[in-house]
Design a protein around this motif. Structure first.
Motif, PDB file in Angstrom:
ATOM      1  N   TYR A  50       0.822  -1.205   0.000  1.00 41.75           N
ATOM      2  CA  TYR A  50       0.000   0.000   0.000  1.00 41.75           C
ATOM      3  C   TYR A  50       0.856   1.256   0.000  1.00 41.75           C
ATOM      4  CZ  TYR A  50      -3.802  -2.942   1.734  1.00 41.75           C
ATOM      5  OH  TYR A  50      -4.747  -3.899   1.898  1.00 41.75           O
ATOM      6  N   VAL A  63     -12.536   1.795  13.903  1.00 42.65           N
ATOM      7  CA  VAL A  63     -12.098   0.595  13.215  1.00 42.65           C
ATOM      8  C   VAL A  63     -11.866  -0.467  14.285  1.00 42.65           C
ATOM      9  CG1 VAL A  63     -10.296  -0.393  11.753  1.00 42.65           C
ATOM     10  CG2 VAL A  63     -10.984   1.977  11.428  1.00 42.65           C
ATOM     11  N   ASP A 121      -2.085  -1.224   8.282  1.00 43.04           N
ATOM     12  CA  ASP A 121      -3.171  -1.751   7.449  1.00 43.04           C
ATOM     13  C   ASP A 121      -4.499  -1.078   7.800  1.00 43.04           C
ATOM     14  OD1 ASP A 121      -4.361  -3.635   5.541  1.00 43.04           O
ATOM     15  OD2 ASP A 121      -5.240  -4.551   7.336  1.00 43.04           O
ATOM     16  N   SER A 170      -4.578   2.362   6.471  1.00 41.60           N
ATOM     17  CA  SER A 170      -4.809   2.401   5.024  1.00 41.60           C
ATOM     18  C   SER A 170      -6.284   2.252   4.702  1.00 41.60           C
ATOM     19  CB  SER A 170      -4.008   1.315   4.309  1.00 41.60           C
ATOM     20  OG  SER A 170      -4.574   0.043   4.523  1.00 41.60           O
ATOM     21  N   ARG A 171      -6.969   1.361   5.421  1.00 39.22           N
ATOM     22  CA  ARG A 171      -8.407   1.191   5.185  1.00 39.22           C
ATOM     23  C   ARG A 171      -9.166   2.456   5.554  1.00 39.22           C
ATOM     24  NH1 ARG A 171     -10.162  -3.194   8.497  1.00 39.22           N
ATOM     25  NH2 ARG A 171      -8.085  -3.475   9.335  1.00 39.22           N
ATOM     26  N   LYS A 176      -8.461   5.075   2.844  1.00 40.86           N
ATOM     27  CA  LYS A 176      -9.180   4.754   1.606  1.00 40.86           C
ATOM     28  C   LYS A 176     -10.665   5.056   1.734  1.00 40.86           C
ATOM     29  CE  LYS A 176      -5.907   1.493  -0.214  1.00 40.86           C
ATOM     30  NZ  LYS A 176      -5.614   0.184  -0.728  1.00 40.86           N
ATOM     31  N   SER A 177     -11.254   4.763   2.888  1.00 36.50           N
ATOM     32  CA  SER A 177     -12.683   5.047   3.044  1.00 36.50           C
ATOM     33  C   SER A 177     -12.948   6.542   3.159  1.00 36.50           C
ATOM     34  CB  SER A 177     -13.271   4.301   4.242  1.00 36.50           C
ATOM     35  OG  SER A 177     -12.763   4.814   5.444  1.00 36.50           O
TER      36      SER A 177
END
Length: 157
Positions: free
Chosen positions: A6, A33, A54, A57-58, A61-62
């Protein structure tokens, strides 16, 4: 998937709900999260940091849906502030925060470990805090979310 797969941009804060997945699924703060406590406290430091990268990154991205978040020149980073919470933030939230702080200290001191989790030399240790009152305190006061939720998180963590 390895964190080096990523490229990330930073976010202001990352709210980590350390309750079990079934509690998180029933109800959670919209910007949270799930990072279950048993996993965070049992993993070795590089794995803890890789999981945070990780999760970051999620979240990025959201929050940038539709935007270009995979630019080549971006490096793996963490949010500037990590906020932990559990049901009441009396045991699991604070313990997870201490474990993550220790993991960050351990990994960021060692260049090889930094590279292992995809963090560059300039990554700073994020501010770490625990949400006052946990999920119960938040839901009593700001159960509807939105801008009020963000102000609460920033002001009371």
């Amino acid at each position: 998937m390895h964190p080096n797969d990523y490229c990330f941009r930073s976010i202001d804060y990352l709210l980590l709900d350390v309750r079990e997945p079934w509690d998180y699924t029933k109800s959670h703060i919209t910007t949270a999260v799930n990072a279950p406590y048993p996993l965070l406290v049992s993993m070795p430091p590089p794995i803890v940091i890789a999981k945070l990268v990780d999760v970051n990154s999620r979240a990025v991205k959201s929050s940038h849906s539709g935007g270009d978040v995979n630019r080549e020149d971006d490096k793996a980073v963490l949010a500037r502030r990590l906020i932990f919470h559990c049901t009441l933030s009396l045991v699991r939230g604070p313990t997870a925060a201490v474990k993550v702080r220790w993991a960050l200290d351990t990994v960021l001191r060692d260049r090889a470990r930094r590279e292992e989790v995809g963090l560059g030399a300039g990554v700073e240790i994020p501010e770490i805090s625990v949400l006052d009152g946990g999920f119960v305190g938040w839901s009593r006061r700001y159960g509807k979310g939105g801008e009020e939720e963000r102000r609460y998180l920033v002001g009371n963590a």
